[in-house]
Design an enzyme around this catalytic site. Structure first.
Site, PDB file in Angstrom:
ATOM      1  N   SER A 254      13.670  -1.769 -76.280  1.00 13.76           N
ATOM      2  CA  SER A 254      14.627  -2.512 -77.086  1.00 13.76           C
ATOM      3  C   SER A 254      14.488  -4.005 -76.814  1.00 13.76           C
ATOM      4  O   SER A 254      14.166  -4.424 -75.697  1.00 13.76           O
ATOM      5  CB  SER A 254      16.035  -2.053 -76.700  1.00 13.76           C
ATOM      6  OG  SER A 254      16.991  -2.986 -77.084  1.00 13.76           O
TER       7      SER A 254
ATOM      8  N   TYR B 127      22.922  -0.208 -71.047  1.00 15.09           N
ATOM      9  CA  TYR B 127      21.897   0.184 -72.016  1.00 15.09           C
ATOM     10  C   TYR B 127      20.635  -0.652 -71.828  1.00 15.09           C
ATOM     11  O   TYR B 127      19.535  -0.130 -71.642  1.00 15.09           O
ATOM     12  CB  TYR B 127      22.432   0.032 -73.447  1.00 15.09           C
ATOM     13  CG  TYR B 127      21.345   0.183 -74.470  1.00 15.09           C
ATOM     14  CD1 TYR B 127      20.784   1.426 -74.725  1.00 15.09           C
ATOM     15  CD2 TYR B 127      20.842  -0.928 -75.162  1.00 15.09           C
ATOM     16  CE1 TYR B 127      19.762   1.575 -75.640  1.00 15.09           C
ATOM     17  CE2 TYR B 127      19.822  -0.781 -76.080  1.00 15.09           C
ATOM     18  CZ  TYR B 127      19.284   0.465 -76.314  1.00 15.09           C
ATOM     19  OH  TYR B 127      18.261   0.604 -77.211  1.00 15.09           O
TER      20      TYR B 127
ATOM     21  N   LYS C  14      16.828   0.480 -70.234  1.00 16.28           N
ATOM     22  CA  LYS C  14      15.532   0.312 -70.910  1.00 16.28           C
ATOM     23  C   LYS C  14      14.593  -0.528 -70.040  1.00 16.28           C
ATOM     24  O   LYS C  14      13.401  -0.244 -69.925  1.00 16.28           O
ATOM     25  CB  LYS C  14      15.720  -0.364 -72.274  1.00 16.28           C
ATOM     26  CG  LYS C  14      16.443   0.494 -73.301  1.00 16.28           C
ATOM     27  CD  LYS C  14      15.615   1.706 -73.722  1.00 16.28           C
ATOM     28  CE  LYS C  14      16.313   2.548 -74.778  1.00 16.28           C
ATOM     29  NZ  LYS C  14      15.580   3.794 -75.090  1.00 16.28           N
TER      30      LYS C  14
END
Lengths: 356, 356
Positions: free
Chosen positions: B137, B163, B167
């Site tokens: 991302s 989040y 990643k």
């Protein structure tokens, strides 16, 4: 369960080098200790007996220590241990720690260290145990950008091995956990270089295979197990050209955990706080070898070899925050570190598997 | 098992938004697709049927798709899927993805995303499947230090949510894995802002609860499910004061995965390589709302609200490396993104659970 008055502490990885030594001052300070370890890196006992480091600790403290052979990756077994006891706090030592090996089998390191920690934190949360001391490492600082290294030194930059990264990631997970739930209070201890042994000589570091660290290697040369130690680089910008590190006596480190635990229980705080544990003094490889030779009366043979990738010239901490925040400081000298290592190595030349 | 000539690809999280759309161009390019998903965030089918997004894909491609309801944290079940098929490659979409939620339940995010990925990589290694496309991302870049964001922009600095950190950690684990074993070849795709739907209108994004992202929220306002959308801040230094992002049509993104897969199979390379997938153009929140209003013929009501913590003014990528390395570039316009979203939203106003 109300655990506010419990003095029962869970030590994950409590059969390891730092864990086993920490049991002693914990029990001396009135804590009840429960040890959990998967024995992946510890000397097993005879059938039906506790692992050898735990048995040795029991001799020293004069009472039995509760032990579970459980892996942090085994969620259900871990949860059952929490069902049985009313822990006030967890000291999380468990983890793989060989820097070189972490570059060869990184997935195993991440699985054991990171996934294992996530499991542990989840089980703690489910049992409402939200006080934690975490064994981190000075390796999270990477190559020092300034000396001495304070806790505000940048972390996580250019980390060259899975070991350091796994510790950095776990610190990050703890940070998020504390941000999400204000009931958590976590002390992250960033160890510099733990060495030495219990002064009794019956408990010490018992590396499997070739030691990864300087002091056990030097001790094995002194006792005649190995012919010679390689010194990696003598052209660094240090007192004698060899690398300088902040060596810390294992019993000082053990006592640092007691101070951290007392802080967790007595301070009305929350969040995650990182603290350096070191002496604040650096010694070179040759200074350590020289002191060990003096103390042991053995000539420790060494050979100068090429620098190793990833090694820096000097690393030592600013230890003042540990003093002001925890009221802890290292007291033992390099001489005592060498003396205690030598006593252990002389009594147990093959480590715990030495036939007595 | 020799998998050098296999054209069978495993899609973890293949019932999700990006995964399900990617099946279509993969099958059109001659790949055999096996989908694995735990359906934690996807619309389940009737008893004995594939989940709804997979059934919709089957209608579009005119052939059945093999599906397994398996969780990446279930090592044994995952391993059995690898025993049954001769995968050439894995595309690893599976993961939790709501930025806000990751701040509330971080342990769940780390468990699913990080521990799940470690399990997957271990099973891949054991089955000698060492080619991987990983869904990363643009959030790993944190607040942009310069624009457009190239792949050499710093990553991992001041990441504000679990989040993004999950990643970033997985990227770090992949890097170590590739350093430890030169047989691995991994393409890390850093998505910017995927939006839109398949042009048929029968497959699209199906968020549960309140949408976390702009486009599905706008679409729900346009179709009458929600009264109004909040625009967080109109005093940024942008074209109209609202935040600018690099929106990317889901079918362009899907095709980017096919290009990545072809690279993995045809290039004699190894290691991990990170690639931005975006258009390289930024649009503001108001530009998106305006375009959606035009395309749908509905007046999309909005209200200006305070800035949200963690939001930056502008983020868009330099998409040139994807073009030079993969031969891929986004082709679809903002108008097509809105048209296709609107077609899907009109046909399925309640998402896949809409009674047809």
């Amino acid at each position: 369960m109300d655990n506010s008055k419990s003095k029962c502490v869970l030590l994950t990885g409590g059969a390891g080098y730092v864990g086993s030594h920490t049991i002693i001052p914990l029990i001396e300070s009135g804590y009840e200790v429960v040890v959990l370890d998967n024995l992946s890196n510890a000397c097993k006992g005879d059938e039906g007996q506790n692992p050898v480091p735990i048995s040795q600790v029991e001799k020293l403290v004069g009472k039995p220590v509760t032990f579970y052979n459980v892996d942090l990756l085994d969620y259900d077994s871990l949860s059952k241990v929490f069902d049985k006891h009313n822990f006030c706090c967890v000291i999380h030592f468990a983890g793989l720690k060989a820097v070189g090996e972490s570059c060869i089998i990184p997935l195993t390191y991440y699985r054991v260290n990171v996934s294992g920690s996530i499991n542990l934190f989840q089980v703690m949360k489910e049992h409402n145990v939200k006080k934690l001391v975490f064994s981190s490492s000075s390796t999270v600082y990477g190559e020092p950008q300034f000396l001495p290294i304070t806790e505000s030194h940048p972390v996580g930059q250019n980390l060259l091995n899975g070991y350091a990264k796994s510790k950095y990631y776990i610190e990050g997970i703890i940070q998020d956990l504390c941000n999400s739930d204000k009931e958590w209070f976590v002390i992250i201890l960033r160890y510099f270089n733990p060495v030495g042994a219990h002064p009794s000589g019956i408990l010490g570091e018992d590396p499997t295979g070739i030691p990864n660290n300087l002091m056990p290697y030097v001790a094995q040369v002194a006792v005649g197990n190995r012919p010679c130690i390689n010194v990696f680089g003598n052209d660094y910008n240090t007192v004698d050209g060899t690398g300088v590190r902040d060596y810390l006596h294992i019993m000082d480190l053990a006592e640092g955990h007691v101070s951290a635990l007392q802080k967790l229980q007595n301070a009305d705080e929350n969040g995650a706080i990182a603290i350096n544990l070191g002496t604040g003094n650096g010694y070179s490889v040759l200074q350590v070898i020289d002191m060990f030779s003096q103390v042991s009366g053995q000539k420790v043979k060494y050979a100068i070899a090429d620098r190793r990738a990833g090694d820096c010239a000097s690393s030592y901490c600013d230890a003042s925050f540990a003093k002001s925040y925890l009221g802890w400081e290292a007291k033992r000298t390099l001489k005592e570190m060498c003396e205690d290592t030598w006593r252990w190595q002389s009594l147990y030349p093959q480590g715990f598997s030495t036939k007595k």
